[in-house]
Design a protein around this motif. Structure first.
Motif, short mmCIF file in Angstrom:
data_model
loop_
_atom_site.label_atom_id
_atom_site.label_comp_id
_atom_site.label_asym_id
_atom_site.label_seq_id
_atom_site.Cartn_x
_atom_site.Cartn_y
_atom_site.Cartn_z
N LEU A 242 2.04 13.18 -2.36
CA LEU A 242 1.16 12.24 -3.07
C LEU A 242 -0.13 12.04 -2.28
CD1 LEU A 242 1.23 10.31 -5.55
CD2 LEU A 242 2.07 8.56 -4.03
N GLU A 249 -10.82 15.00 -10.05
CA GLU A 249 -11.16 13.64 -10.49
C GLU A 249 -10.25 13.16 -11.62
OE1 GLU A 249 -12.95 16.31 -10.87
OE2 GLU A 249 -14.46 16.15 -12.47
N LYS A 251 -7.11 13.35 -11.19
CA LYS A 251 -5.92 13.13 -10.38
C LYS A 251 -4.92 14.27 -10.51
CE LYS A 251 -5.19 8.71 -11.77
NZ LYS A 251 -4.30 7.56 -11.82
N ARG A 264 -9.00 12.29 0.75
CA ARG A 264 -9.60 11.27 1.62
C ARG A 264 -9.15 9.87 1.22
NH1 ARG A 264 -15.00 8.65 2.07
NH2 ARG A 264 -15.69 9.75 0.22
N PRO A 370 -10.26 -3.37 0.55
CA PRO A 370 -9.71 -2.35 -0.34
C PRO A 370 -9.31 -1.09 0.42
CG PRO A 370 -12.08 -2.38 -0.49
CD PRO A 370 -11.71 -3.40 0.54
N MET A 371 -8.40 -0.35 -0.21
CA MET A 371 -8.03 0.97 0.28
C MET A 371 -8.37 1.87 -0.89
SD MET A 371 -4.63 1.52 2.32
CE MET A 371 -3.41 1.68 1.05
N ILE A 372 -9.23 2.85 -0.69
CA ILE A 372 -9.67 3.65 -1.82
C ILE A 372 -9.24 5.10 -1.63
CG2 ILE A 372 -11.63 4.18 -3.32
CD1 ILE A 372 -13.17 2.00 -1.96
N PHE A 373 -8.64 5.64 -2.67
CA PHE A 373 -8.19 7.03 -2.64
C PHE A 373 -9.22 7.88 -3.36
CE2 PHE A 373 -4.61 4.27 -2.31
CZ PHE A 373 -3.82 4.86 -1.34
N TYR A 374 -9.83 8.81 -2.63
CA TYR A 374 -10.88 9.61 -3.23
C TYR A 374 -10.35 10.96 -3.68
CZ TYR A 374 -14.36 6.37 -1.54
OH TYR A 374 -15.10 5.26 -1.33
N PRO A 375 -10.46 11.26 -4.98
CA PRO A 375 -10.09 12.61 -5.41
C PRO A 375 -11.05 13.61 -4.79
CG PRO A 375 -10.56 11.19 -7.29
CD PRO A 375 -11.00 10.46 -6.07
N ASP B 199 -17.74 9.88 -4.09
CA ASP B 199 -16.96 10.54 -5.13
C ASP B 199 -16.26 9.49 -5.99
OD1 ASP B 199 -16.44 10.52 -2.44
OD2 ASP B 199 -14.56 11.57 -2.63
N TYR B 200 -15.25 9.89 -6.73
CA TYR B 200 -14.59 8.97 -7.65
C TYR B 200 -13.58 8.10 -6.92
CZ TYR B 200 -16.42 12.09 -11.15
OH TYR B 200 -17.25 12.83 -11.93
N VAL B 202 -10.32 5.63 -6.99
CA VAL B 202 -9.19 5.28 -7.84
C VAL B 202 -8.28 4.31 -7.10
CG1 VAL B 202 -7.69 6.37 -9.54
CG2 VAL B 202 -9.08 7.79 -8.05
N ALA B 203 -7.75 3.34 -7.82
CA ALA B 203 -6.66 2.51 -7.33
C ALA B 203 -6.85 1.95 -5.93
CB ALA B 203 -5.34 3.29 -7.37
N PRO B 204 -7.88 1.12 -5.71
CA PRO B 204 -7.94 0.46 -4.42
C PRO B 204 -6.78 -0.51 -4.29
CG PRO B 204 -9.67 -0.37 -5.84
CD PRO B 204 -8.92 0.66 -6.62
N ALA B 205 -6.12 -0.52 -3.16
CA ALA B 205 -4.99 -1.42 -2.96
C ALA B 205 -5.46 -2.61 -2.14
CB ALA B 205 -3.88 -0.70 -2.22
N VAL B 206 -5.11 -3.80 -2.56
CA VAL B 206 -5.65 -5.00 -1.94
C VAL B 206 -4.53 -5.99 -1.66
CG1 VAL B 206 -7.25 -6.88 -2.27
CG2 VAL B 206 -7.77 -4.67 -3.25
#
Lengths: 390, 209
Positions: A242, A249, A251, A264, A370-375, B199-200, B202-206
């Motif tokens: 995962l 983009e 996913k 990233r 925030p924690m951001i998951f970058y495609p 970039d894009y 998605v789903a920031p976790a807070v």
């Protein structure tokens, strides 16, 4: 949509994590049918799959969740995704009345099992023992396991003799599981169905203490005997892919880069954490790491070069509870991954004043970090495909 | 005298600012405290099973406990206290809020509490969440939020063991807000602008609370 994709092609974002993979509806080829080889399924077959779900897969039963009318509508929609439903009519298998199972029938079924060489794929005991191969690819080149015949609760099409009869005579489209309609008589297939039903072992939820202990002892012994398989199970269920596989983009997995890292994750205010390449590549993956170095990441969060990791996003404090055998199994499995070259940059810290400002917001102003998951892939493989420099 | 006071005040101020900045720098002590500070409690926090009388059930729950530990359910289903997660409220939920284009999801209370936990969910309902992410009310949680796509690879035995273990957690009363389907991120690009990504997002976790 998460699974089958927006156009029903079986390529939804979660698809690469699932075994078996979600169906591609546009081909009109279904495993669970009461119709002849190569034929499309009947409406009743599809309604059943939607209502009851497919056991042993992520496909849930929608029976209690959506009304029968809605289920018919869904089935009608799914049928529009493939032109085959407009041009063909399903050829139903005419099954005679189901004979009652008897010890004789089961014994004859055992003979049929031998004659038809089911053991080549399912093993002499139905559990894969002595099979020439137990892992396969379906027609979409996706991995697939031959069913364990002692665990009827994993049969996608249901555990009853009637269900099995249909699978034997129709085969399962798109999988190596063939149709035996031409090689066995109707009676032989009923005997076979009764035999397979008789193979069922006692499920865990009905065992007594002794049986549970034996069951787990056997499971642990098998895990030790086959660490790569055990490691794959752990990696698949914990979900290393995962994070450690880059996605586009939408996913969806970037082809060829499964477990090759480069996805990233930005952790505010700590910085950027591009996930490492876990394949066995010597230059860019884990090929040159020692077993202990890999285990140190998983149990203490320290990279090969000594960099410490935060306890998130990768939850190494939880991985540290893995038993020694299981850690070894994970390492063994990672070593077995074919090398993919993808050089991933090391984690980078946020610029100091911004880092302090981020901490200030977090601790004093109480804002949400925030924690951001970058495609995308920040690694070297396919660089330039997307402008993704962090 | 005046200059002396001025200088002292100045030095105290500089020290205070420097002290505050270094406090900010080192807190939380993720990179200064020993790794065992974080991993140690993971072994002991999951409640034990001595209360279970039936030996078969105890053995199954023990396996479930190990799976829950190694899979890191606590990473999301923890309950925050004043100093990080409150591990005495193991898996009582609320520790993480996910704001996604598909809505806002808060990790749920997995203890068998009557009103706020899982007591009213049947085993089959729980297994369905753990296999397909589908809830009794029909909503599907994204697999990036609750990782059911990975959990669907569990054998049915392991899934059963996890459910048995969850049934034996000490019940904690902790109401969790239901998921809210209005997208938290509506404007494309809002995440990138806010957090400087290119970039894009998605789903920031807070974390909440």
């Amino acid at each position: 949509m998460e699974c089958h994709g927006t156009a029903g092609q079986g390529d939804g974002p979660a698809a690469h994590l699932l075994t078996p993979r979600p169906r591609d509806f546009t081909l009109g080829r279904y495993k669970i049918r009461s119709t002849e080889t190569g034929s499309i399924p009947t409406d009743a077959d599809l309604v059943r799959s939607v209502r009851k779900g497919l056991y042993g897969s992520a496909m849930p039963g929608w029976e209690t969740l959506i009304s029968d009318n809605d289920i018919s509508d869904v089935v009608a929609f799914v049928k529009t995704l493939s032109p085959r439903f407009a041009s063909e009519t399903p050829k139903e298998i005419a099954a005679g009345p189901q004979p009652v199972s008897s010890p004789q029938s089961v014994r004859r079924g055992y003979g049929v099992y031998q004659t038809l060489q089911c053991g080549k794929c399912h093993g002499s005991d139905g559990r894969g023992t002595g099979a020439t191969a137990t892992t396969f690819e379906d027609d979409w080149r996706q991995p697939l396991r031959a069913a364990d015949l002692t665990e009827p609760w994993t049969f996608h099409g249901g555990p009853g003799a009637q269900d099995l009869y249909m699978r034997f005579s129709g085969g399962m489209s798109g999988t190596p599981m063939p149709s035996f309609k031409d090689s066995a008589s109707e009676n032989a297939m009923w005997d076979l169905a009764n035999y397979v039903v008789s193979l069922a072992r006692k499920p865990l939820w009905r065992m007594n203490a002794r049986e549970v202990a034996d069951f787990y002892a056997r499971e642990d012994a098998e895990a030790r005997a086959n660490p790569v398989k055990r490691g794959q199970y752990l990696v698949d269920t914990i979900g290393c892919a995962l994070c450690h596989s880059p996605v586009d983009e939408h996913k969806r997995l970037i082809p060829g880069l499964k477990m090759a890292g480069g996805f990233r994750i930005h952790v505010e205010p700590f910085g950027d954490y591009p996930t490492g390449n876990l394949t066995s590549d010597k230059a860019t993956g884990l090929g040159n790491w020692t077993d202990d170095e890999i285990k140190r990441v998983l149990t203490r969060g320290i990279l090969k070069d000594g960099t410490r990791l935060l306890p998130y996003p990768m939850d190494w404090p939880s991985f540290s509870t893995l038993k020694a055998d299981d850690l070894n199994a994970i390492v063994a499995y990672l070593r077995s991954l074919p090398p993919v070259s993808n050089k991933v940059p090391p984690p980078s810290r946020t610029f100091l004043p911004l880092f302090l400002w981020g901490k200030f917001k977090l601790l004093v102003l109480g804002s949400d970090p925030p924690m951001i998951f970058y495609p995308g892939n920040v690694g070297s493989a396919g660089a330039g495909r997307q402008p993704l420099e962090p | 005298m005046k200059t002396f006071l001025k200088w002292t005040a100045g030095i105290v101020l500089v020290l205070a600012v420097a002290g505050f900045l270094s406090f900010l720098y080192f807190i939380p002590p993720f990179l200064t405290a020993a790794p065992e500070t974080f991993s140690g409690p993971m072994m002991t926090a999951p409640p034990g099973l001595s209360g279970i009388a039936d030996p078969a059930e105890r053995a199954i729950a023990d396996r479930g406990r190990y799976i829950v530990m190694r899979n890191g359910c606590i990473g999301c289903h923890a309950t925050n206290g004043s100093q990080g997660p409150d591990l005495t409220k193991y898996l009582a939920g609320g520790g993480l809020k996910f704001q996604t284009p598909k809505g806002t999801f808060v990790s749920r209370n997995l203890t068998p509490d009557n009103d706020t936990g899982l007591a009213k969910r049947t085993d089959d309902e729980l297994k369905r969440v753990l296999r397909s992410g589908v809830f009794p009310d029909g909503h599907v949680v994204p697999y990036t939020v609750m990782p059911w796509a990975d959990l669907s690879n569990w054998t049915e035995e392991d899934r059963h063991a996890v459910v048995v273990y969850l049934r034996h957690l000490p019940a904690v009363r902790h109401q969790i807000p239901d998921p809210d389907a209005t997208p938290s991120i509506t404007r494309p690009g809002a995440v990138e602008q806010a957090y400087g990504g290119k970039d894009y997002g998605v789903a920031p976790a807070v974390p909440v609370e």
